[in-house]
Design a protein around this motif. Structure first.
Motif, PDB file in Angstrom:
ATOM      1  N   VAL A   1       0.711  -1.125   0.032  1.00 34.88           N
ATOM      2  CA  VAL A   1      -0.016  -0.070   0.140  1.00 34.88           C
ATOM      3  C   VAL A   1       0.803   1.199   0.004  1.00 34.88           C
ATOM      4  O   VAL A   1       1.943   1.329   0.962  1.00 34.88           O
ATOM      5  N   PRO A   2       0.796   2.233  -0.840  1.00 34.91           N
ATOM      6  CA  PRO A   2       1.753   3.266  -0.906  1.00 34.91           C
ATOM      7  C   PRO A   2       1.505   4.103   0.157  1.00 34.91           C
ATOM      8  O   PRO A   2       0.284   4.383   0.512  1.00 34.91           O
ATOM      9  N   ALA A   3       2.658   4.705   0.667  1.00 32.30           N
ATOM     10  CA  ALA A   3       2.411   5.860   1.652  1.00 32.30           C
ATOM     11  C   ALA A   3       2.157   6.929   1.287  1.00 32.30           C
ATOM     12  O   ALA A   3       1.683   7.784   2.050  1.00 32.30           O
ATOM     13  N   GLU A   4       2.133   7.131  -0.058  1.00 35.53           N
ATOM     14  CA  GLU A   4       1.656   8.658  -0.612  1.00 35.53           C
ATOM     15  C   GLU A   4       0.809   8.269  -1.879  1.00 35.53           C
ATOM     16  O   GLU A   4       1.696   7.603  -2.626  1.00 35.53           O
ATOM     17  N   ILE A   5      -0.087   8.976  -2.029  1.00 30.07           N
ATOM     18  CA  ILE A   5      -0.788   9.225  -3.527  1.00 30.07           C
ATOM     19  C   ILE A   5      -1.068  10.385  -3.908  1.00 30.07           C
ATOM     20  O   ILE A   5      -1.022  11.397  -2.846  1.00 30.07           O
ATOM     21  N   THR A   6      -1.656  10.497  -4.926  1.00 33.69           N
ATOM     22  CA  THR A   6      -1.998  11.700  -5.601  1.00 33.69           C
ATOM     23  C   THR A   6      -3.477  11.704  -6.246  1.00 33.69           C
ATOM     24  O   THR A   6      -3.434  10.867  -7.004  1.00 33.69           O
ATOM     25  N   HIS A   7      -4.623  12.375  -5.686  1.00 32.60           N
ATOM     26  CA  HIS A   7      -5.677  12.084  -6.299  1.00 32.60           C
ATOM     27  C   HIS A   7      -5.917  12.808  -7.653  1.00 32.60           C
ATOM     28  O   HIS A   7      -4.979  13.482  -8.093  1.00 32.60           O
ATOM     29  N   GLY A   8      -7.084  12.661  -8.230  1.00 27.90           N
ATOM     30  CA  GLY A   8      -7.342  12.978  -9.537  1.00 27.90           C
ATOM     31  C   GLY A   8      -7.127  14.466  -9.822  1.00 27.90           C
ATOM     32  O   GLY A   8      -7.091  14.863 -10.860  1.00 27.90           O
ATOM     33  N   ALA A   9      -7.359  15.297  -8.760  1.00 28.41           N
ATOM     34  CA  ALA A   9      -7.681  16.892  -8.985  1.00 28.41           C
ATOM     35  C   ALA A   9      -6.036  17.361  -8.735  1.00 28.41           C
ATOM     36  O   ALA A   9      -5.705  18.491  -8.791  1.00 28.41           O
ATOM     37  N   GLY A  10      -4.947  16.380  -8.349  1.00 26.29           N
ATOM     38  CA  GLY A  10      -3.738  17.067  -8.016  1.00 26.29           C
ATOM     39  C   GLY A  10      -3.340  16.955  -6.804  1.00 26.29           C
ATOM     40  O   GLY A  10      -1.845  17.330  -6.633  1.00 26.29           O
ATOM     41  N   GLY A  11      -3.914  16.887  -5.749  1.00 27.74           N
ATOM     42  CA  GLY A  11      -3.651  17.189  -4.389  1.00 27.74           C
ATOM     43  C   GLY A  11      -2.926  15.721  -3.747  1.00 27.74           C
ATOM     44  O   GLY A  11      -3.165  14.585  -4.375  1.00 27.74           O
ATOM     45  N   LYS A  12      -1.994  15.921  -2.820  1.00 26.89           N
ATOM     46  CA  LYS A  12      -1.154  14.652  -2.356  1.00 26.89           C
ATOM     47  C   LYS A  12      -1.738  14.318  -1.069  1.00 26.89           C
ATOM     48  O   LYS A  12      -2.511  15.188  -0.255  1.00 26.89           O
TER      49      LYS A  12
ATOM     50  N   PHE B   1      -6.384   5.317   6.742  1.00 24.92           N
ATOM     51  CA  PHE B   1      -7.145   6.141   5.977  1.00 24.92           C
ATOM     52  C   PHE B   1      -5.931   7.137   5.427  1.00 24.92           C
ATOM     53  O   PHE B   1      -4.741   7.221   5.957  1.00 24.92           O
ATOM     54  N   TYR B   2      -6.352   7.597   3.988  1.00 27.34           N
ATOM     55  CA  TYR B   2      -5.564   8.622   3.582  1.00 27.34           C
ATOM     56  C   TYR B   2      -5.986  10.119   3.934  1.00 27.34           C
ATOM     57  O   TYR B   2      -7.419  10.117   4.104  1.00 27.34           O
ATOM     58  N   ILE B   3      -5.063  10.775   4.022  1.00 28.68           N
ATOM     59  CA  ILE B   3      -5.565  12.276   4.207  1.00 28.68           C
ATOM     60  C   ILE B   3      -4.785  13.411   3.381  1.00 28.68           C
ATOM     61  O   ILE B   3      -3.503  13.153   3.323  1.00 28.68           O
ATOM     62  N   GLY B   4      -5.548  14.409   2.984  1.00 30.42           N
ATOM     63  CA  GLY B   4      -4.737  15.291   2.164  1.00 30.42           C
ATOM     64  C   GLY B   4      -3.654  16.198   3.180  1.00 30.42           C
ATOM     65  O   GLY B   4      -4.016  16.529   4.170  1.00 30.42           O
ATOM     66  N   THR B   5      -2.626  16.434   2.443  1.00 30.31           N
ATOM     67  CA  THR B   5      -1.559  16.963   3.032  1.00 30.31           C
ATOM     68  C   THR B   5      -1.771  18.539   3.138  1.00 30.31           C
ATOM     69  O   THR B   5      -1.410  19.138   3.875  1.00 30.31           O
TER      70      THR B   5
END
Length: 696
Positions: A421-432, A468-472
């Protein structure tokens, strides 16, 4: 003479006594056959009566009968009708009822049917007969065997006669070897007649002159031998491949485009000496072979070599020393070459954590971790295995010049799953977004004795274990405008809130939820928020799409550190730390009534996201810049419970949602604390949001 007849007496004849007396004679009546009847009417009378009756019947028939008329094509077709039908002119006179008919004519297929005659009206029927097929005799000039096509489809024919062709206009095509196709439109008259078509055929070949050096080579086209060079051959038009072969020489194939009637002379073909063949076998098999640096394949195989010259052959196989041979062969030779390869070894030390794991090399148990293994210098698959842990697997190529080592870190099943499971992802609008894996119990809210506390900060015991993932950062105007292109965050007192890098504001909680659903659909995830007519009416707690953070997630991410809960974003005491965030500072004095006189962050309103340092988890602006919409509906608890709430998500129904965190408008002790809670539903110029999503 009968009894009633008298004897005449002559005059002047003397009387005779005997004659004057009339004497009776015997009478016998006529005999009539016994049992017979005497005719009442004479034959003539009977004939008259019969004629009258027949006439009456005919009159009735004429009054009741209806005419049945057939209009036929051809017009001279013969029509027969079943039952009593009186032919009358071009038709028949029939009584009402059902009749079968047959229409026939020479040269046509007969047609039968049934008609129903009513008493109301006469009947008229049109019948068109189908012509019998015709026959076509094709005569070619010159006379050659042919194949005949009708409208593109080949038909059976014998000696140029095609039989049973349906009548009508047809495209007749005549095909034969060595001649161009002949095609013509012909009207087939049918009627079982035979027509004649004369086809003048044009040659479909050209003369091609072929020479070779040396001469005497065999010339063939499509497997058919035409002769030996020099040769003039008739080749049928089209793209032809001419094979020229000679013993002990290489066969040459020449593509020749042939146009009917256009003769040509080919350039003289030089025939090179034939290759020799080297039959190569390696031990062990599978060695790769290069000839003069060009890869040819793997042994065992037959290698073709140009004759009368020397060739450099090299053999190599993983784990073995390469071998070289110099070889020459004569034209047409077949030679054998056996090559023995010598294995090369290297040392590999394999260790594991935890220790004493089993080591498998190429699928076979080789020993225990901590040992050194001597392996051929080729690729090997190394598997390290221990009960209770996931297998560790890698590949290695040992070296004879360098000792190598492999250290296997074995993971439990849970650790192995999370490693993917990646520790960091980027969502479709560009946010990390960062991965959070909480496994904590903490108390959310604040004590009644805490200075600045509000009544809605009731203490709640929380158990947070769901990853969970949360936006930086908070969602920016740039990111939000990918969803709503025309959105404007507007301005405050002339200070713009609308630059791309600023957090989006002036959106309601419902707007933020719809953005999350749009982002979920864009990234192929299941939407969290259920909607009706553009309004959120509930949520799906099992969905993996985007949402706003729950209040428990936000409080844990903002406050929980090493088992304790932070009071302020910068620590646990005032004053505000330098460059701690974007609050109501001295530069905002013209916009807000209360400011921090001793603090300056250089931003009168919102600041670009990430302008200040992150917290201990790598999240920006958890305090200051803009307050944030939270997933949960707003409620006020009743007090600290002895039992922790597990991963709470808030109720499904309510009027307002929680707002957490201070903003650029805040300078008071109450708002600067991380336990500060607010609520609302409508848009504000100091409230934005960040996105989160569960990891299932």
């Amino acid at each position: 003479m009968t009894a009633k007849e008298a004897v005449p007496v002559r005059e002047n004849e003397p009387a005779n006594d005997d004659a004057s007396v009339i004497q009776p004679i015997g009478f016998t009546p006529a005999q009539v056959s016994s049992g017979g009847n005497k005719l009442l009417l004479s034959p003539k009378a009977i004939a008259v009566v019969a004629s009258l009756c027949f006439g009456a019947l005919m009159l009735v028939y004429l009054l009741v009968a209806r005419s049945l008329i057939f209009e036929t094509q051809p017009a001279d077709a013969d029509v027969s009708v079943s039952g009593f039908a009186l032919r009358l002119g071009d038709g028949h006179l029939v009584l009402p009822g059902s009749y079968r008919y047959t229409v026939s004519a020479t040269g046509y297929l007969p047609q039968s049917g049934e008609v129903e005659i009513s008493s109301d009206s006469n009947s008229r029927h049109a019948v068109k007969l189908e012509r019998l097929p015709g026959h076509l005799q094709v005569i070619t000039e010159p006379a050659v065997p042919v194949r005949i096509l009708v409208n593109g489809a080949e038909v059976d024919s014998s000696e140029g006669l095609a039989q049973s062709i349906p009548a009508g206009r047809k495209r007749i095509t005549v095909l034969t070897e060595r001649y161009l196709p002949f095609s013509k439109e012909v009207e087939i008259e049918g009627l079982d007649n035979t027509q004649t078509l004369t086809a003048s055929l044009r040659p479909a070949w050209a003369n091609v002159h072929i020479t070779s050096n040396p001469a005497g080579a065999t010339v063939s086209v499509e497997g058919k031998i035409l002769g030996t060079t020099p040769l003039t051959a008739e080749l049928v038009q089209g793209d032809r491949v001419v094979d020229i072969s000679l013993p002990d020489h290489k066969t040459v194939q020449i593509p020749v485009p042939v146009t009917a009637g256009v003769d040509q002379t080919l350039q003289t073909v030089d025939l090179a000496a034939a290759d020799g063949t080297l039959r190569v076998v390696s031990n062990p098999p599978g060695a790769s072979i290069t000839v003069n640096g060009e890869y040819r394949g793997q042994a065992p195989m037959d290698v073709a070599l140009a004759s009368n010259r020397r060739h450099q052959l090299r053999f190599f196989l993983d784990g073995y020393r390469s071998v070289e041979h110099t070889v020459d062969v004569r034209a047409g030779d077949l030679r054998d070459l056996n090559v023995d390869l010598t294995a090369v070894f290297g040392d590999v030390t394999i260790t594991s954590s935890p220790p004493e794991a089993q080591v498998f090399i190429d699928g076979r148990l080789a020993g225990i971790a901590g040992e050194t293994f001597t392996l051929p210098t080729r690729s090997h698959t190394i598997t390290v295995r221990k009960a209770g842990y996931e297998d560790y697997q890698t590949t290695i190529v040992p070296s004879s010049k360098l000792k190598q080592s492999v250290r296997a870190i074995l993971l439990t099943g849970e650790q192995a799953r999370w490693s993917n499971v990646p520790a960091e992802i980027t969502h479709g609008a560009g946010g990390k977004m960062l991965l959070m894996r909480p496994s904590s119990e903490f108390t959310m809210g604040s004590s009644r004795r805490e200075q600045g506390r509000q009544a809605n900060e009731v203490l709640r015991k929380i158990s947070l274990t769901r990853p969970f993932y949360i936006g930086t950062t908070e969602v920016t105007n740039r990111e939000y405008r990918r969803y709503q292109r025309m959105h404007s965050s507007s301005h405050t007192n002339g200070v713009s809130l609308d630059n791309d890098s600023l957090p989006v504001v002036n959106i309601s909680w419902n707007d933020a939820a719809l953005f999350c659903n749009w982002l979920s659909a864009r990234d192929g995830l299941k939407e969290v928020y259920r909607t009706e007519r553009g309004r959120v009416v509930g949520f799906d707690g099992s969905a993996n799409g985007y949402r706003m953070p729950t209040e428990a997630e936000w409080a844990w991410a903002a406050r929980y550190e090493r088992g304790a809960m932070r009071k302020f974003p910068w620590g646990n005491a005032l004053p505000v730390g330098k460059n701690s965030g974007n609050y109501a500072d001295s530069s905002a004095g013209q916009i807000v009534p209360a400011v921090l006189r001793t603090y300056n962050d250089n931003y009168a309103a919102t600041a670009p996201v990430g302008s200040f340092g992150p917290n201990h988890l790598g999240l920006f602006d958890m305090g200051g810049n803009v307050s944030e919409w939270i997933h949960d509906l707003y409620t006020i608890g009743t007090g600290l419970s002895t039992r922790a709430e597990e991963n709470p998500v808030g109720p499904q129904e309510g009027d307002y949602h929680v707002v957490r965190g201070s903003s650029w408008r805040h300078a008071g002790l109450t708002e600067l604390r991380l336990s500060y809670r607010d609520y609302g539903a409508e848009a504000r110029d100091d409230v934005g949001f960040r996105v989160a999503r569960w990891v299932n």
